[in-house]
Design a protein around this motif. Sequence first.
Motif, PDB file in Angstrom:
ATOM      1  N   THR A   1       0.819  -1.220   0.000  1.00  0.00           N
ATOM      2  CA  THR A   1       0.000   0.000   0.000  1.00  0.00           C
ATOM      3  C   THR A   1       0.851   1.267   0.000  1.00  0.00           C
ATOM      4  O   THR A   1       0.440   2.295  -0.530  1.00  0.00           O
ATOM      5  CB  THR A   1      -0.921   0.029   1.240  1.00  0.00           C
ATOM      6  OG1 THR A   1      -0.137  -0.326   2.361  1.00  0.00           O
ATOM      7  CG2 THR A   1      -2.082  -0.928   1.087  1.00  0.00           C
TER       8      THR A   1
ATOM      9  N   SER B   1       0.293   4.018  -2.832  1.00  0.00           N
ATOM     10  CA  SER B   1      -0.214   5.373  -2.571  1.00  0.00           C
ATOM     11  C   SER B   1       0.729   6.420  -3.185  1.00  0.00           C
ATOM     12  O   SER B   1       0.279   7.467  -3.628  1.00  0.00           O
ATOM     13  CB  SER B   1      -0.439   5.607  -1.081  1.00  0.00           C
ATOM     14  OG  SER B   1       0.786   5.688  -0.431  1.00  0.00           O
TER      15      SER B   1
ATOM     16  N   GLN C   1      -0.340   6.539  -6.734  1.00  0.00           N
ATOM     17  CA  GLN C   1      -1.675   7.147  -6.915  1.00  0.00           C
ATOM     18  C   GLN C   1      -1.647   8.661  -6.778  1.00  0.00           C
ATOM     19  O   GLN C   1      -2.471   9.351  -7.361  1.00  0.00           O
ATOM     20  CB  GLN C   1      -2.680   6.496  -5.977  1.00  0.00           C
ATOM     21  CG  GLN C   1      -3.103   5.154  -6.564  1.00  0.00           C
ATOM     22  CD  GLN C   1      -3.865   4.278  -5.600  1.00  0.00           C
ATOM     23  OE1 GLN C   1      -3.858   4.539  -4.389  1.00  0.00           O
ATOM     24  NE2 GLN C   1      -4.485   3.236  -6.114  1.00  0.00           N
TER      25      GLN C   1
END
Length: 287
Positions: free
Chosen positions: A82, A86, A89
Amino acid sequence: MIHKAVIPAAGLGTRFLPVTKSMPKEMLPIIDKPVIHYVVEEAVKSGIDDIIIITGRGKRAIEDYFDTAPELEMRLKNQHNTDALSRLQEISEFPTIHYVRQKEPHGLGDAILKSENHIGNEPFAVLLGDDIISNATPCTAQMASVFSRFRSSVISVEHVPREKISSYGIIQGNAIEPDLMRVENIVEKPAPENAPSDIGAVGRYIFVPEIFDCLKKTRPGVGNEIQLTDAIQILLKDHPVYACKFSGRRYDTGDKLGYIKTIIDYALDDPQIQKELRHYLDQRLTR
Ligand code: G1P
């Protein structure tokens, strides 16, 4: 409100050869993000939602960087990574970026002129792809507030050391507030003995659209290139231009020493590495 920004990134990066032979200078990493990431981030945090980057030959890596990477994202998702996901993103959340290529390197002024069709008849920001300015209120947002008060073009400036004067557009003006001047004159890269002051334009501007007509009237100047500074000098005759001493720290990543200083400062602010880096630097400097 300023919605559009132009980021000229077509320069050849001669000062960083040979690495810039196969990579754009705007993609030089500041640890794990390229310089141009910080420039786009500043624009976005300043309320810009329409960005145009002026590129040229050998600059495709910039387009790839701001594109989405669905396969990579899927892989990271499957690996439950993650943290890395992130970070990727963050880039996907930037607004769509448009690109125009400058076919021949005719200078900064010519590069900005390439954005005319996209910008149309509205004020816009220019953020040079080499400069990172770090501050809680981004430099472009500070300039946008000046623009909304005066509805006139704004240049961000700072004092530059005498030996660097010939690397900047140098302005002369009248102070109207502690950090604000009305520009009377601007000269591109003067010799220190001919410079009207030591106040240099850094890589942030807001322009009224009339700058495009001025750019069209501008003849080649320093380095036989179409200089933005010369177009500003023409603009000044009929339109007020303000110079704003911004709050924040500017990093000139287009200069080798400036680039190293940027990396060191960002690393010293990074909680994951700051402690060990500080220890290493202490040891290294007392050796
Ligand atoms: C450009 C501009 C110059 C400005 C400088 C700021 O020069 O022509 O007026 O002061 O950016 O970084 P360059 O650094 O591209 O030679």
